[in-house]
Design an enzyme around this catalytic site. Structure first.
Site, PDB file in Angstrom:
ATOM      1  N   PRO A   7       0.825  -1.213   0.000  1.00  0.00           N
ATOM      2  CA  PRO A   7       0.000   0.000   0.000  1.00  0.00           C
ATOM      3  C   PRO A   7       0.856   1.258   0.000  1.00  0.00           C
ATOM      4  O   PRO A   7       1.823   1.369   0.754  1.00  0.00           O
ATOM      5  CB  PRO A   7      -0.806  -0.123   1.299  1.00  0.00           C
ATOM      6  CG  PRO A   7      -0.835  -1.596   1.588  1.00  0.00           C
ATOM      7  CD  PRO A   7       0.481  -2.126   1.112  1.00  0.00           C
ATOM      8  N   GLN A  26       2.014   5.081   0.605  1.00  0.00           N
ATOM      9  CA  GLN A  26       1.910   6.089   1.656  1.00  0.00           C
ATOM     10  C   GLN A  26       1.306   5.514   2.941  1.00  0.00           C
ATOM     11  O   GLN A  26       0.560   6.186   3.649  1.00  0.00           O
ATOM     12  CB  GLN A  26       1.091   7.281   1.160  1.00  0.00           C
ATOM     13  CG  GLN A  26       1.699   7.957  -0.051  1.00  0.00           C
ATOM     14  CD  GLN A  26       0.897   9.157  -0.513  1.00  0.00           C
ATOM     15  OE1 GLN A  26      -0.099   9.525   0.109  1.00  0.00           O
ATOM     16  NE2 GLN A  26       1.317   9.772  -1.600  1.00  0.00           N
ATOM     17  N   GLY A  39       3.422   3.852   5.224  1.00  0.00           N
ATOM     18  CA  GLY A  39       4.493   3.637   6.182  1.00  0.00           C
ATOM     19  C   GLY A  39       5.026   2.224   6.211  1.00  0.00           C
ATOM     20  O   GLY A  39       5.625   1.801   7.196  1.00  0.00           O
ATOM     21  N   LEU A  40       4.817   1.453   5.140  1.00  0.00           N
ATOM     22  CA  LEU A  40       5.272   0.062   5.080  1.00  0.00           C
ATOM     23  C   LEU A  40       6.539  -0.095   4.239  1.00  0.00           C
ATOM     24  O   LEU A  40       6.903  -1.194   3.850  1.00  0.00           O
ATOM     25  CB  LEU A  40       4.158  -0.826   4.521  1.00  0.00           C
ATOM     26  CG  LEU A  40       2.941  -0.977   5.434  1.00  0.00           C
ATOM     27  CD1 LEU A  40       1.796  -1.668   4.697  1.00  0.00           C
ATOM     28  CD2 LEU A  40       3.298  -1.748   6.694  1.00  0.00           C
ATOM     29  N   SER A  41       7.201   1.033   3.947  1.00  0.00           N
ATOM     30  CA  SER A  41       8.485   1.036   3.241  1.00  0.00           C
ATOM     31  C   SER A  41       8.387   0.454   1.839  1.00  0.00           C
ATOM     32  O   SER A  41       9.212  -0.364   1.423  1.00  0.00           O
ATOM     33  CB  SER A  41       9.546   0.279   4.064  1.00  0.00           C
ATOM     34  OG  SER A  41       9.687   0.859   5.334  1.00  0.00           O
ATOM     35  N   ALA A  58      11.450  -1.132  -0.585  1.00  0.00           N
ATOM     36  CA  ALA A  58      11.290  -2.530  -1.007  1.00  0.00           C
ATOM     37  C   ALA A  58      11.612  -2.679  -2.493  1.00  0.00           C
ATOM     38  O   ALA A  58      12.272  -3.641  -2.910  1.00  0.00           O
ATOM     39  CB  ALA A  58       9.868  -3.004  -0.720  1.00  0.00           C
ATOM     40  N   ASP A 101      14.509   0.383   8.108  1.00  0.00           N
ATOM     41  CA  ASP A 101      13.646  -0.236   7.096  1.00  0.00           C
ATOM     42  C   ASP A 101      14.469  -1.097   6.145  1.00  0.00           C
ATOM     43  O   ASP A 101      14.101  -2.222   5.800  1.00  0.00           O
ATOM     44  CB  ASP A 101      12.912   0.827   6.284  1.00  0.00           C
ATOM     45  CG  ASP A 101      12.070   1.743   7.141  1.00  0.00           C
ATOM     46  OD1 ASP A 101      12.130   1.618   8.378  1.00  0.00           O
ATOM     47  OD2 ASP A 101      11.350   2.584   6.577  1.00  0.00           O
TER      48      ASP A 101
END
Length: 345
Positions: free
Chosen positions: A134, A136, A138-140, A144, A187
């Site tokens: 997803p 924006q 905050g899951l980097s 990735a 991250d």
């Protein structure tokens, strides 16, 4: 007995296609959740983070006559049904897709190899990517894509053994810095190593080694976790606008907080030290499977972030989620931008 021939030695179109298929490199990197210590990694602190298999980015490298960075059909849109559609798209997802990320890591990778006398074969390739992380949230997601691309380059040029695993997060972060992205190493470390990782970024280690001390842990040490995040829908709405606004505020605020830390601000320095200590204590709590203590540490981590950044920077959406978690007895796990997780006590 009949001799078996290697199709790559056959001078035919099918043999050439077989040979090229063997040279295709496809690598994957997973979304990251920060458990404890965020954002002390930017300040010589410590962190506990882990990757989740639900979301990932995949990069594919294929040999080609010219070097090509292939736009994604969805994330790198350049054609729109109408002007309002273009505007809505930009409001919800911004101006940037993954092409710039792939270009940046190619530059950083090449420069690193040149500076360290690592020879690269004179062959070209085409890079393409896909992701279901997803945006924006905050899951980097950006790191990735870069992490997966770096892994492709390491294997295509057969230099993985020449670039230490501890150094690879630095290269990923350098690529993001190239694009003006403000971030720390946690991250990238989690995505390079995968799984659950404890990290120590103390100045002593960074100055002496050029990297932190990274300790992979057994993921079975984690309690059951629930990830809660706000999707960024293609149509612009009140929640999306608020989240984007919080992101811009956080970006500017992180820069100002970093300057306060450099200037010797006692509040920022003491707060960051405490956040770093939370990661160290959390590491011990995980090893002992003391989840009540882990819950207390996670809540304290959020409280400190809220004091340092303020409600305006975190955003009312985040604050509402936190209140909901507290009301229903959930434990706050992660709040990087507006991504949060919680664990049932």
């Amino acid at each position: 007995s009949r001799e078996t021939r290697d199709p790559s030695s056959i001078s035919s179109p099918s043999g050439e296609r077989w040979r090229r298929r063997r040279l295709v490199v496809k690598r994957r990197a997973y979304a990251r959740v920060g458990l404890l210590g965020n954002p002390s990694d930017v300040y010589g602190g410590r962190a506990l983070s882990f990757t989740i298999a639900d979301f990932s980015a995949t990069v594919c490298l294929r040999p080609s006559p010219e070097l090509v960075i292939q736009p994604h059909p969805h994330h790198d849109f350049v054609a729109f049904p109408s002007l309002p559609n273009l505007v809505n798209r930009l409001q919800s997802e911004g101006y940037y897709g993954g092409v710039r990320l792939l270009m940046a890591i190619c530059k950083i990778f090449y420069n690193h190899c040149t500076q360290n006398n690592i020879s690269l074969k004179a062959e070209n390739f085409t890079l393409s990517y896909d992701t279901n992380i997803p945006r924006q949230a905050g899951l980097s997601g950006s790191s990735a894509i870069i992490c997966a691309a770096l892994s492709c380059l390491l294997d295509f040029y057969n230099v993985r053994h020449l670039i230490k695993v501890e150094i690879r997060p630095n290269l990923i972060l350098d690529a993001e810095k190239e694009l003006g992205i403000v971030a720390g190493l946690q991250d990238r470390v989690a995505q390079v190593y995968g799984g659950l990782v404890y990290m120590d970024f103390s100045k002593e280690h960074m100055d002496k080694l050029g990297h932190g001390i990274y300790s992979p842990l057994d993921v079975d040490l984690l309690p059951p976790l629930y990830l809660i995040y706000a999707e960024n829908p293609s149509d612009s709405g009140k929640v999306t606008t608020e989240l984007k606004s919080a992101n811009y505020k956080l970006h500017d605020f992180v820069m100002s907080q970093k300057q306060r830390w450099l200037d010797g601000d006692e509040f920022i320095i003491s707060s960051m030290k405490e956040v770093a200590q939370l990661a160290l204590d959390g590491h011990k709590a995980l090893l002992q499977k003391n989840y009540a203590e882990l819950a207390r540490l996670m809540n304290r981590n959020f409280d400190l972030r809220r004091k340092m950044f303020g409600d305006d920077v975190l955003g009312s959406v985040n604050i509402r989620w936190w209140r909901w978690h507290a009301a229903w007895g959930f434990i706050q796990v992660h709040w990087q931008r507006w991504c949060s997780g919680c664990v049932v006590p």
